[in-house]
Structures are given as C-alpha cells and as structure tokens.
Scaffold this motif. Structure first.
Motif, mmCIF file in Angstrom:
data_model
loop_
_atom_site.group_PDB
_atom_site.id
_atom_site.type_symbol
_atom_site.label_atom_id
_atom_site.label_comp_id
_atom_site.label_asym_id
_atom_site.label_seq_id
_atom_site.Cartn_x
_atom_site.Cartn_y
_atom_site.Cartn_z
ATOM 1 N N THR A 123 0.836 -1.197 0.000
ATOM 2 C CA THR A 123 0.000 0.000 0.000
ATOM 3 C C THR A 123 0.872 1.249 0.000
ATOM 4 O O THR A 123 0.615 2.216 -0.734
ATOM 5 C CB THR A 123 -0.941 0.003 1.206
ATOM 6 N N LYS A 124 1.926 1.231 0.816
ATOM 7 C CA LYS A 124 2.855 2.363 0.850
ATOM 8 C C LYS A 124 3.562 2.544 -0.495
ATOM 9 O O LYS A 124 3.885 3.668 -0.901
ATOM 10 C CB LYS A 124 3.882 2.161 1.961
ATOM 11 N N LEU A 125 3.808 1.430 -1.174
ATOM 12 C CA LEU A 125 4.474 1.498 -2.477
ATOM 13 C C LEU A 125 3.507 1.833 -3.612
ATOM 14 O O LEU A 125 3.941 2.154 -4.717
ATOM 15 C CB LEU A 125 5.177 0.173 -2.771
ATOM 16 N N GLY A 126 2.211 1.712 -3.339
ATOM 17 C CA GLY A 126 1.219 2.035 -4.355
ATOM 18 C C GLY A 126 1.094 0.989 -5.442
ATOM 19 O O GLY A 126 0.810 1.327 -6.604
ATOM 20 N N VAL A 127 1.275 -0.287 -5.078
ATOM 21 C CA VAL A 127 1.143 -1.367 -6.060
ATOM 22 C C VAL A 127 0.180 -2.423 -5.549
ATOM 23 O O VAL A 127 -0.065 -2.535 -4.345
ATOM 24 C CB VAL A 127 2.515 -2.016 -6.376
ATOM 25 N N LEU A 128 -0.359 -3.207 -6.472
ATOM 26 C CA LEU A 128 -1.245 -4.304 -6.117
ATOM 27 C C LEU A 128 -0.425 -5.564 -5.824
ATOM 28 O O LEU A 128 0.695 -5.711 -6.319
ATOM 29 C CB LEU A 128 -2.227 -4.570 -7.252
ATOM 30 N N PRO A 129 -0.992 -6.487 -5.028
ATOM 31 C CA PRO A 129 -0.223 -7.684 -4.648
ATOM 32 C C PRO A 129 0.337 -8.471 -5.824
ATOM 33 O O PRO A 129 1.475 -8.942 -5.760
ATOM 34 C CB PRO A 129 -1.256 -8.515 -3.861
ATOM 35 N N HIS A 130 -0.444 -8.615 -6.900
ATOM 36 C CA HIS A 130 0.030 -9.457 -8.014
ATOM 37 C C HIS A 130 1.091 -8.770 -8.860
ATOM 38 O O HIS A 130 1.619 -9.377 -9.798
ATOM 39 C CB HIS A 130 -1.144 -9.918 -8.885
#
Length: 229
Positions: free
Chosen positions: A162-169
C-alpha cells in the motif's frame, strides 16, 4: 503481468546476520565472561550462537539465560547491561550479503519500486540499515516494532505494498525464512522468492514462489519470465 515492486527481508537475506552474530557473540563473551582459556571462550560463544536461534530468541530471555549459564567477570552484570551493549554495538558487526547492493541498484535502474520488511526492534534494525547504507535504495521500509505487526502476519505485507502504491500481483517478496517470508507473502497475495540455505525448512505454499541460492541469481528468477508465475 508486470513486476512493479520487489520487497525484501533484511536479516539473512540482504544482511548475513548469522556471520554478524558469530562475531558479536565472540566479542560479548570475551568482554563479559570469566573464561579460563580460549577453548572455553569458544565453547561459550558456540552456546550463545545456538541460544540466539538465528535472532528469534527474545533478547531479554537470551541474556537472562546467558547470566545463568556463563559466569561473568563482574558479578553485578545485569540483563540491562547486556541489552545496552547489544543496542549500541551489534550494528557495527553488520555484514552485507554478497551481491545485495548490486542487486538493489540494478532493480532500481529497471524502474522497480523497492520495499523492506523486517521483524525486530526499531533501534537495532534501523541501525543495521544505516550501517549497510541501504536507506537511500528503498522506497518504503517497515520494521515490525514500529508498525505493531510482524511477519508472518499478512497484514504487514499489505501495508508495505500500500505504501508502495502497487497491487499484490505486481509485487514479489524475497526472503530466507520458509514460513515468515515465503508462505506469509504468498498468503498476502504476493509472489515470493525463497533465498535458500540460511534457514532450515521449506515453504509449504506451492506454485507461487521461486527458489534461488544466491542474490546474483535473483533477477533471472524475477524476470524470466514474470508473466509465467
């Protein structure tokens, strides 16, 4: 799928914590223990390394046990004395894992976001990060003591991406511990790379992690091809 972020464990992944603790344990014994000869110093150092359980033994418990097992030069030595020494000196023994800095720099050059998730106390872990010079290389650093979540709780992985602004996949987690790193990351929805050989056991999750035995093989595992994971 596109790989947008790679997150790392710290101890025994980017840092050779086992080697660092061996050096620290030897110094601790020679500073505080009332040993008779070098053989005894080495025996007590070996005991301390085993009792540390690769860093998973709580430090207060470890040093309380140390005071029961190993006679001290100064009988007034306390757990607090040994804890203070730990906090002030262990980071000086930091050993960077072979290939770690080069791998991080190459990933940044590819435009991949980098994250770090580590269990442990804030002061000791942050000191090691600074000693290694890692801080400028990461877009997000999470220490369990600071966020009140620790691996293998999947929530700490979710917080990091979330902090990196990316989705898990779109994210991969790299670590040495089969349960706390690999299985936990997979349960959080990330892919994982297991750095094999530092921690006993094997991951239980299947099909969503790859295995390397050295960081210089990580990029091949990540990118050839990521879409096939």
């Amino acid at each position: 799928m596109t790989l947008k972020a790679v997150l790392f464990d710290l101890d025994n992944t980017l840092l050779d914590r086992n080697t660092a603790f061996r050096a620290y344990a030897g110094q601790l014994v020679r500073t505080y223990a009332a040993y008779q000869d070098e053989e005894q110093a080495q025996q007590w150092t070996s005991w301390l390394i085993a009792a540390d359980r690769q860093g998973y033994a709580p430090k207060k418990q470890l040093y309380a046990e140390m005071l029961q097992v190993i006679p001290m030069r100064d009988p007034h030595t306390t757990v607090e004395t040994l804890l203070k020494t730990w906090l002030e000196t262990f980071s000086r023994h930091t050993v960077i894992m072979d290939g770690a800095v080069e791998t991080l720099r190459r990933l940044r050059a590819r435009g991949v976001k980098l994250g770090l998730i580590t269990n442990g106390g804030s002061r000791s872990q942050q000191a090691k990060i600074d000693q290694a010079g890692f801080r400028p290389l990461f877009d997000a650093i999470l220490v369990s003591d600071e966020v009140s979540i620790k691996k293998p709780d999947p929530a700490i992985f979710v917080l990091a991406i979330t902090k990196l602004g990316v989705l898990p996949h779109h994210a991969v987690y790299v670590g040495d511990h089969p349960t706390n790193d690999v299985d936990a990351a997979v349960r959080a929805g990330l892919q994982a790379v297991w750095l094999r050989g530092k921690t006993p056991g094997e991951p239980k999750e299947t099909g969503r992690y790859r295995t390397v035995d050295h960081l210089n093989k990580l990029e091949d595992a990540l990118f050839h091809p990521y879409a096939a994971w």
